[in-house]
Structure formats: C-alpha cells, structure tokens
Design a protein around this motif. Structure first.
Motif, mmCIF file in Angstrom:
data_model
loop_
_atom_site.group_PDB
_atom_site.id
_atom_site.type_symbol
_atom_site.label_atom_id
_atom_site.label_comp_id
_atom_site.label_asym_id
_atom_site.label_seq_id
_atom_site.Cartn_x
_atom_site.Cartn_y
_atom_site.Cartn_z
ATOM 1 N N GLY A 39 1.025 -1.551 -0.372
ATOM 2 C CA GLY A 39 -0.257 0.188 0.017
ATOM 3 C C GLY A 39 0.660 1.024 0.095
ATOM 4 N N CYS A 40 1.596 1.526 1.085
ATOM 5 C CA CYS A 40 2.139 1.786 0.863
ATOM 6 C C CYS A 40 4.049 2.557 1.226
ATOM 7 C CB CYS A 40 2.111 3.384 2.822
ATOM 8 S SG CYS A 40 3.254 1.544 3.931
ATOM 9 N N GLY A 41 4.092 1.443 1.358
ATOM 10 C CA GLY A 41 5.410 0.856 1.359
ATOM 11 C C GLY A 41 6.839 1.984 2.218
ATOM 12 N N ASP A 44 3.473 2.624 7.033
ATOM 13 C CA ASP A 44 2.189 3.106 7.616
ATOM 14 C C ASP A 44 0.828 2.630 7.129
ATOM 15 O OD1 ASP A 44 3.649 5.339 8.651
ATOM 16 O OD2 ASP A 44 3.901 5.702 6.794
ATOM 17 N N CYS A 45 0.610 1.818 6.254
ATOM 18 C CA CYS A 45 -0.947 1.335 6.110
ATOM 19 C C CYS A 45 -0.958 -0.165 6.171
ATOM 20 C CB CYS A 45 -0.665 1.385 4.525
ATOM 21 S SG CYS A 45 -0.674 0.513 3.967
ATOM 22 N N GLY A 46 0.020 -0.911 7.176
ATOM 23 C CA GLY A 46 -0.472 -2.498 7.417
ATOM 24 C C GLY A 46 -1.357 -3.129 6.418
ATOM 25 N N CYS A 48 0.503 -4.575 3.815
ATOM 26 C CA CYS A 48 1.598 -6.027 3.635
ATOM 27 C C CYS A 48 2.270 -6.841 4.603
ATOM 28 C CB CYS A 48 3.418 -5.355 3.546
ATOM 29 S SG CYS A 48 3.315 -4.232 4.808
ATOM 30 N N CYS A 60 6.779 -4.390 4.325
ATOM 31 C CA CYS A 60 7.814 -3.969 3.398
ATOM 32 C C CYS A 60 8.815 -2.871 4.424
ATOM 33 C CB CYS A 60 7.016 -2.933 3.022
ATOM 34 S SG CYS A 60 5.696 -1.218 4.039
HETATM 35 FE FE1 FES Z 1 2.145 -0.434 4.255
HETATM 36 FE FE2 FES Z 1 3.638 -2.023 4.582
HETATM 37 S S1 FES Z 1 2.743 -1.636 2.392
HETATM 38 S S2 FES Z 1 2.924 -0.696 6.400
#
Ligand code: FES
Ligand code: FES
Length: 160
Positions: A39-41, A44-46, A48, A60
């Motif tokens: 999602g974010c890499g 921050d978004c969870g 992964c 990530c």
């Molecule tokens: Fe968002 Fe890893 S892709 S926390």
C-alpha cells in the motif's frame, strides 16, 4: 547477493537477495505469494502485514536479512486445505471485505491478536487493528468479524 533461509507457510526456502531487499518484495516477486499487498511501502498502512514468529510485522519495512531464520506466515498459509480458516470465514460471513486490499493484513493482525487474547473486547480489537487502514468498510464490520472469529475459535477449542 546473499542466500537467506526462511520458512514460509511451513516450507523452507533458500532465497537469493540483497540484504536490504524487503520481505514483502521477496514474498511477492520471488515466491509469488501476492496476498500481502504494497500500500504505502513505508510501514504506515498495514496492507503488507504478515506474521514473523507469530508477531504481526509490516513486511515492507522488514529487510530479508532480519527475516532469515524465522517463520513467516502469510494469508496463503492460513486456510486448512480447502477450508477457510475461521478468521477468513468470519470476514466473509460478516461482510468485512469490500475491495479486499486491506484484508490479508487485517486477517493476519487479527490472528496475532486472537492468539494472544482469545476473548478481546471491541476496544481491544480497535486498538490492535488501529494501524491497519481500510478505506472501504468504516471498520464496524471488521470489528464484528473479529468478534465472530473469536467465537468460532472458542467453539472449535471446546469441541477439541
Ligand atoms: Fe503499507 Fe507496508 S505497505 S505498511
Ligand atoms: Fe477496501 Fe479495506 S476493504 S481497503
């Protein structure tokens, strides 16, 4: 390139990778396990989220060198043969999935929660999933799904 040995969903792999390559990219690009999403890499978004020795981690931001020698569980390893895991079943039956992008991460964070706290309150659930972002569901159905999953797992333990 280095060789790293890790166990993913019960299978041992010897992975060739640069030390700082992320666990997420190894899972998706080398092992074709695409359940964990990018999602974010940036942690921050969870989306992964996978389990590393039973703990929910953001794959990530985990370098493969730190995952080596450990046990990884991804959403692909959760089902029991052709049967969904009770957490997966609960998410489906409670309508807690819309686009599905957050779902594998939500399910694995839920597993980590229920493994350490089999009877969580709604507050416990919201706290445990607070760093897993969902743009679709408004979270209420996800909380219901986790409560239902806890009940399914409780019944399963009683039957055992
Ligand atoms: Fe968002 Fe890893 S892709 S926390
Ligand atoms: Fe779409 Fe959660 S179901 S982001």
């Amino acid at each position: 390139m280095e060789t790293y040995r890790l166990t993913v969903n019960g299978r041992i792999y010897d992975i060739q990778a640069m030390p700082n390559e992320t666990l997420l990219s190894v899972l998706r690009d080398q092992l074709d396990l695409t359940g964990a999403k990018c999602g974010c890499g940036t942690g921050d978004c969870g989306a992964c989220t996978v389990l590393l020795d039973g703990e929910a981690v953001r794959s990530c931001i985990v370098p493969i060198k730190d995952a080596a020698g450990h046990f990884v569980l991804t959403v692909e390893g959760l089902a029991r043969g052709s049967e969904l895991h009770p957490i997966q079943r609960a998410f489906v039956e409670c309508g807690a999935i819309q686009c599905g992008f957050c779902t594998p991460g939500m399910i694995l964070s839920t597993k980590a929660l229920l493994d350490r706290n089999p009877s969580p309150t709604e507050e416990d659930i919201r706290a445990a999933l607070s760093r897993n972002l969902c743009r679709c569901t408004g979270y209420a159905r996800i909380v219901s799904a986790v409560l239902f999953a806890a009940e399914l797992l409780r019944k399963e333990r009683e039957r055992a």
